[in-house]
Design a protein around this motif. Structure first.
Motif, mmCIF file in Angstrom:
data_model
loop_
_atom_site.group_PDB
_atom_site.id
_atom_site.type_symbol
_atom_site.label_atom_id
_atom_site.label_comp_id
_atom_site.label_asym_id
_atom_site.label_seq_id
_atom_site.Cartn_x
_atom_site.Cartn_y
_atom_site.Cartn_z
ATOM 1 N N VAL A 73 -16.557 -22.970 -13.796
ATOM 2 C CA VAL A 73 -15.414 -23.844 -14.078
ATOM 3 C C VAL A 73 -14.259 -23.010 -14.602
ATOM 4 O O VAL A 73 -14.434 -22.133 -15.459
ATOM 5 C CB VAL A 73 -15.814 -24.929 -15.096
ATOM 6 N N SER A 123 -7.271 -25.184 -14.253
ATOM 7 C CA SER A 123 -6.331 -25.204 -13.133
ATOM 8 C C SER A 123 -5.008 -24.575 -13.531
ATOM 9 O O SER A 123 -4.310 -23.981 -12.722
ATOM 10 C CB SER A 123 -6.097 -26.638 -12.659
ATOM 11 N N ALA A 159 -6.210 -30.236 -15.571
ATOM 12 C CA ALA A 159 -7.511 -30.350 -14.907
ATOM 13 C C ALA A 159 -8.302 -29.049 -14.958
ATOM 14 O O ALA A 159 -7.733 -27.965 -15.097
ATOM 15 C CB ALA A 159 -7.316 -30.780 -13.458
ATOM 16 N N TYR A 160 -9.653 -29.227 -14.781
ATOM 17 C CA TYR A 160 -10.552 -28.098 -14.591
ATOM 18 C C TYR A 160 -10.973 -28.062 -13.123
ATOM 19 O O TYR A 160 -11.111 -29.110 -12.484
ATOM 20 C CB TYR A 160 -11.785 -28.215 -15.469
ATOM 21 N N VAL A 161 -11.174 -26.861 -12.588
ATOM 22 C CA VAL A 161 -11.568 -26.744 -11.191
ATOM 23 C C VAL A 161 -12.729 -25.773 -11.054
ATOM 24 O O VAL A 161 -12.974 -24.940 -11.931
ATOM 25 C CB VAL A 161 -10.391 -26.259 -10.297
ATOM 26 N N GLN A 185 -14.310 -23.427 -7.679
ATOM 27 C CA GLN A 185 -14.046 -23.076 -6.291
ATOM 28 C C GLN A 185 -15.075 -22.066 -5.787
ATOM 29 O O GLN A 185 -15.615 -21.269 -6.554
ATOM 30 C CB GLN A 185 -12.634 -22.520 -6.131
ATOM 31 N N ALA A 197 -17.437 -34.229 -9.621
ATOM 32 C CA ALA A 197 -16.634 -33.253 -8.877
ATOM 33 C C ALA A 197 -16.145 -33.892 -7.590
ATOM 34 O O ALA A 197 -16.894 -34.573 -6.890
ATOM 35 C CB ALA A 197 -17.462 -32.011 -8.566
ATOM 36 N N SER A 213 -10.547 -31.245 -4.095
ATOM 37 C CA SER A 213 -9.108 -31.444 -4.300
ATOM 38 C C SER A 213 -8.256 -30.608 -3.359
ATOM 39 O O SER A 213 -7.072 -30.913 -3.139
ATOM 40 C CB SER A 213 -8.730 -31.108 -5.743
ATOM 41 N N ILE A 240 -12.013 -26.100 -3.177
ATOM 42 C CA ILE A 240 -11.603 -26.262 -4.573
ATOM 43 C C ILE A 240 -11.928 -27.689 -5.003
ATOM 44 O O ILE A 240 -11.452 -28.647 -4.380
ATOM 45 C CB ILE A 240 -10.113 -25.965 -4.755
ATOM 46 N N CYS A 241 -12.755 -27.825 -6.032
ATOM 47 C CA CYS A 241 -13.164 -29.140 -6.524
ATOM 48 C C CYS A 241 -12.621 -29.369 -7.927
ATOM 49 O O CYS A 241 -12.699 -28.469 -8.781
ATOM 50 C CB CYS A 241 -14.688 -29.243 -6.547
ATOM 51 N N GLU A 242 -12.091 -30.552 -8.154
ATOM 52 C CA GLU A 242 -11.640 -30.915 -9.491
ATOM 53 C C GLU A 242 -12.840 -31.422 -10.283
ATOM 54 O O GLU A 242 -13.570 -32.314 -9.838
ATOM 55 C CB GLU A 242 -10.559 -31.986 -9.421
ATOM 56 N N LYS A 280 -14.455 -33.160 -13.618
ATOM 57 C CA LYS A 280 -14.115 -34.102 -14.674
ATOM 58 C C LYS A 280 -15.341 -34.367 -15.541
ATOM 59 O O LYS A 280 -16.481 -34.187 -15.102
ATOM 60 C CB LYS A 280 -13.615 -35.412 -14.071
#
Length: 581
Positions: free
Chosen positions: A57, A60, A425-427, A429, A459, A462, A477-479, A481
């Motif tokens: 993680v 972003s 946000a956190y991402v 990848q 996830a 995004s 790339i996934c956001e 939460k």
């Protein structure tokens, strides 16, 4: 007769039994020496294709805490994952000057000493020094004109000496022609020979001195010209920078470019000044020898002229003709003119050296003064932007990384801490192939495979972009939460697209070499001793895969058995043994 037939019958039976036993054992031994393989039958059905990837993680967006000077950390006042607000104390620095300020002060002290040394060495007046400091010294063109005029005066004086010498030589030749004196001139002739020898030696010494002096003087003149040109370029660059700084319409990029040009020009001035000083020192080493050789050559030439004069006078002692007297009077006049010409040449040469020394002194002083004032400005700027001892947070957010500890020396612009701003946000990848990327769409929900602690984490895809490290791949790339932090590692599975395929084989059966992907199928052949099995190659193209199965196309009927595992490496058409046998 009956016994003989029975013996033959028994022998035949025994022979056949032995052959049967040998055949059985040889077949068994051969089978167990073959590579054992496991197989599965080709099937048809559905394959659900998913894309998997792992990563850590990241934030972003993040803010890097840096400083513009080199300082030492006294204390770190927050911990990783701490929540900070704008203005919170992050670091305490040791209460000392930065390394850059210390270095600038040291350079300033050295520059001040160099400037004072240049002023005292040049021997200029206070008024002249103040004029140079005020920037009112002579221009480059004026300096060049002064040097050119001094050089021309030396050249003209040398031409006058040469002309006077030619006149003396001509009159002496005429005197030799008309002289009929029988007076003993042995002593005078010996004096002339001695004077000629000394003159020849002096001229040779002068030639040798000139050989050493000329390239050094040429290098000096070139270095002086280069320094003057570099100073002119620096002044022009500074004028451009000052004009941009004063202009309200100039962009920051233009100002930075102009500042860089000034710095580059200053480096060239420093380099040229260092080279000039080296050349000046080299010139000073050979100047004295050259001047001495030149003076000795002039003296020896005058001594030879006097010896010739004395010889001429002695020869004319017995000649009382009007022509002889007239020639003697002309010789006296020409000799006096030659002496005056040599005196004028010496004077012009001395003036030339004075002019050159004066101009080089002005250049050295101006350069040293400029270096000193620039360093004074730099010290003042560094003192003005000194940040004190406390580093506070410029934003509110979460500390995601701390790169330093107490006692660490931080260089200018080094990242000391990273802060994740609030509400950002956190991402996560990871890189996939182009074919895998085609199976994923922005907005797809990703399944988290290793959420062992049951944290509230989700996830969603995004973005899909080119992989900057491998342009033939893509980055998914996934956001992220929920209950996540920077540095958490997860494995994600994306995609739920199911399709029917006619030819499906175990993924473990697919092999690859330089000719492409292929599978090995079992091909059987009947023999008197039973079936024999061989591995036959079939080239295939993989359409899609899941965890265990792959849909393929190739020269397959759909009922074949494919080799999945082997006890040893095998080759195409090699005989094998089935694991079930």
């Amino acid at each position: 007769m009956t016994d003989r037939k029975d013996k033959i019958k028994n022998i035949t039976i025994i022979f056949l039994l032995v052959m049967l036993i040998l055949t059985f054992f040889s077949n068994t031994i051969m089978n167990y020496s073959l590579v054992e393989v496991s197989t599965q039958q080709v099937t048809s059905g559905q394959i659900t294709s998913k894309v998997r990837g792992s990563g850590s993680v990241e934030a972003s967006e993040s803010y890097s805490v840096t400083i513009e000077e080199t300082r030492k950390i006294a204390t770190v006042n927050v911990k990783k994952d701490a929540e900070v607000a704008t203005g919170d104390l992050l670091f305490t620095l040791e209460d000392t000057d930065s390394d850059e300020l210390d270095a600038a002060k040291k350079s300033l002290n050295e520059a001040q000493a160099a400037y004072e040394s240049a002023v005292l060495t040049a021997g200029i007046t206070v008024a002249e020094r103040q004029s140079i400091e005020a920037g009112k010294g002579s221009s480059l063109t004026q300096k060049q004109n002064e040097i050119a005029a001094a050089n021309q005066r030396v050249k003209d004086a040398q031409a006058a000496v040469d002309a006077a010498q030619a006149s003396v030589d001509k009159i002496k030749a005429q005197i030799d022609a008309v002289s009929n004196s029988t007076t003993d001139t042995t002593a005078e002739e010996k004096a002339v020979l001695d004077a000629e020898k000394k003159n020849s030696e002096a001229q040779d010494s002068l030639t040798s001195a000139e050989s050493a002096y000329t390239p050094v003087k040429s290098a000096y003149d070139t270095a002086l010209e280069s320094l003057q040109r570099a100073q002119a370029d620096l002044e022009e660059a500074k004028a451009t920078r000052d004009a941009l700084n004063a202009s309200s319409s100039a962009t920051a990029a233009d100002k930075q470019t102009a500042e860089t040009a000034v710095a580059t020009a200053q480096v060239k001035v420093n380099t040229a000044d260092s080279n000039f000083k080296t050349c000046q020192a080299n010139l000073n080493k050979v100047q004295g020898s050259y001047d001495s050789a030149k003076s000795a050559a002039t003296d020896s030439k005058n001594a030879l002229s006097n010896a010739n004069y004395n010889l001429s006078v002695k020869k004319l002692t017995g000649t009382n003709t009007a022509e002889a007297n007239n020639l003697q009077a002309q010789l006296n006049t020409a000799t006096a003119a030659l002496t005056d010409a040599n005196t004028a040449l010496n004077s012009a040469t001395n003036d030339q050296k004075k002019v050159t020394d004066k101009i080089s002194g002005e250049v050295t002083i101006a350069s040293a003064y400029k270096t000193m004032t620039d360093l004074q400005e730099e010290v003042a700027k560094l003192q003005a932007k000194s940040i004190g001892t406390e580093i506070t947070s410029p934003i509110s957010g979460t500390v995601t990384d701390i790169a330093v500890t107490a006692g660490t020396t931080v260089n200018a612009n080094d990242v000391m801490m990273t802060i994740q701003p609030e509400n950002k946000a956190y991402v996560l990848q990871f890189s996939v192939t182009e074919n895998q990327a085609k199976k994923v769409r922005v907005g797809d929900t990703a399944e988290i495979l290793n959420n062992w602690y049951g944290n509230d984490v989700s996830a969603v895809v995004s973005a899909i972009r080119k992989d900057p490290q491998n342009r033939s791949n893509s980055m998914i790339i996934c956001e992220m939460k929920g209950d996540v932090s920077v540095g958490d590692s997860y494995t994600l599975s994306i995609g739920e697209q199911s399709s029917n395929y006619d030819t499906i084989v175990p993924t473990s059966a697919i092999r690859e070499d330089s000719n492409g992907k292929f599978i090995l199928i079992i091909e059987s052949k009947s023999t008197p001793l039973g079936n024999r099995y061989y591995a036959r190659r079939v080239d295939v193209d993989v359409i899609t895969s899941d965890d265990t199965k792959s849909a393929v196309t190739g020269a397959l009927e759909g009922y074949e058995y494919v080799i999945t595992t082997t006890t040893k490496p095998i080759k195409e058409n090699e005989q094998v043994r089935l694991a079930s046998e």
